[in-house]
Design an enzyme around this catalytic site. Sequence first.
Site, short mmCIF file in Angstrom:
data_model
loop_
_atom_site.label_atom_id
_atom_site.label_comp_id
_atom_site.label_asym_id
_atom_site.label_seq_id
_atom_site.Cartn_x
_atom_site.Cartn_y
_atom_site.Cartn_z
N TYR A 99 0.81 -1.21 0.00
CA TYR A 99 0.00 0.00 0.00
C TYR A 99 0.85 1.27 0.00
O TYR A 99 0.37 2.34 -0.35
CB TYR A 99 -0.94 0.03 1.20
CG TYR A 99 -1.99 -1.06 1.21
CD1 TYR A 99 -2.37 -1.72 0.05
CD2 TYR A 99 -2.61 -1.44 2.40
CE1 TYR A 99 -3.33 -2.71 0.06
CE2 TYR A 99 -3.58 -2.43 2.42
CZ TYR A 99 -3.93 -3.07 1.25
OH TYR A 99 -4.88 -4.05 1.27
N ASP A 129 -2.26 -18.25 2.63
CA ASP A 129 -3.40 -18.98 2.06
C ASP A 129 -3.89 -20.05 3.03
O ASP A 129 -5.09 -20.27 3.18
CB ASP A 129 -3.06 -19.57 0.69
CG ASP A 129 -1.67 -20.17 0.62
OD1 ASP A 129 -0.92 -20.09 1.60
OD2 ASP A 129 -1.34 -20.73 -0.44
N LYS A 175 4.12 -15.15 3.04
CA LYS A 175 4.06 -15.94 1.80
C LYS A 175 5.49 -16.16 1.31
O LYS A 175 5.85 -15.85 0.17
CB LYS A 175 3.21 -15.20 0.76
CG LYS A 175 2.86 -16.03 -0.49
CD LYS A 175 2.01 -17.23 -0.19
CE LYS A 175 1.61 -17.95 -1.50
NZ LYS A 175 0.94 -19.24 -1.23
N ASP A 220 -4.85 -6.83 6.22
CA ASP A 220 -6.09 -6.21 5.78
C ASP A 220 -7.12 -7.28 5.42
O ASP A 220 -8.27 -7.26 5.87
CB ASP A 220 -5.79 -5.32 4.57
CG ASP A 220 -6.97 -4.44 4.18
OD1 ASP A 220 -8.01 -4.47 4.86
OD2 ASP A 220 -6.85 -3.73 3.16
N ASP A 256 -10.41 -8.75 7.92
CA ASP A 256 -11.78 -8.62 7.41
C ASP A 256 -12.48 -9.98 7.39
O ASP A 256 -13.67 -10.09 7.71
CB ASP A 256 -11.78 -8.00 6.02
CG ASP A 256 -11.65 -6.48 6.05
OD1 ASP A 256 -11.63 -5.92 7.15
OD2 ASP A 256 -11.55 -5.87 4.97
#
Length: 355
Positions: free
Chosen positions: A141, A221, A188, A245, A249
């Site tokens: 971001y 994942d 990851k 993020d 959520d």
Amino acid sequence: MNAHFALLPGDGIGPEIVAEARVVLEAVARRFGHRFTYGELLMGGCAIDATGDPLPATTLEACRESDVVILGAVGGPQWSDPDAKTRPEVGLLALRRELGLYANLRPVKTFDALIDASPLRRHIVEGTDILFFRELTGGIYFGGSTVSEDGTDVADHMRYTVAEIERIVRMAAGAARKRSGRLTSVDKANVLAVSRLWRRTTDRVVAEEFPDVSLETVLVDAMAMHLLSRPRDFDVVVTGNLFGDILTDEASMLPGSLGLLASASLGEGNVGLYEPIHGSAPDIAGQDIANPLGTILATAMALTYSLGLETEAKAIEDAVDHVLAEGLRTADIADGGESISTVAMGAAVAEEVEV
């Protein structure tokens, strides 16, 4: 204690839910003998309309001089034009940056009275109590973008430094030490070089500085699946901006409603930004039906992390538990049954705080 709160009601339902958070804070002050003062400031779409700037300089300065910043919500369809010079969300990003708030804490805890409101089965979610630490000012971001002249080749850059990773891991590991002693790091590393740096740095910091903390590393994942199949297995979770993020959520639905969850954005100092995790919900603004509990619980986080008033924070959390156990519900958690207004819910929590 004397403390000053900067209140940023923002847009949509923001003014309604922040008003109820203040009602509860005033009840805390009466019960425990504190003196809380408040300043209400413009931020978000309402600030754009009034000043042309989603974060006016006067608002930023007032936030810097306050002990706590409470935010309602920002944004709405009237400010969603992608070609606009500025948008409400720009103000939020700027506030985090200017206050040096690099860590976003999101507790995800189920409420016994609302277990059956979760989309998952009771035996999966009951007893879930996770504290997420999301790095807030780095990663994709904030890494910048490159766009070809014809706009057909675009790249967003994920970037982290060792120092950025170290500070969020230290904060998360410190919290894990105070809770169960278990920390989960999500990355990851099988694909991304940035994640390999994240993993190396996390492993080193925990091994050298927190030998009493047990560290588990999970690929993002796999973590997305585990949150839906075995959320009770996790206690403190730390991860980067993008993964945090998305995962928070996802996890926010475990208790059954976005309206119940709070978050804190913290940095090196005591000043923090506290807010519910939901948006401005313009479709229900002004109807006195919004759920204020996420914002009220955000004030409990403020009392804990910025003011060190853990007993007072516990009084708010216990009051929320009590009103839910008594069957009081706003429309979003009423499941078609009887519901009460935003103001009535705030009053019920405040009354219980003073019992």
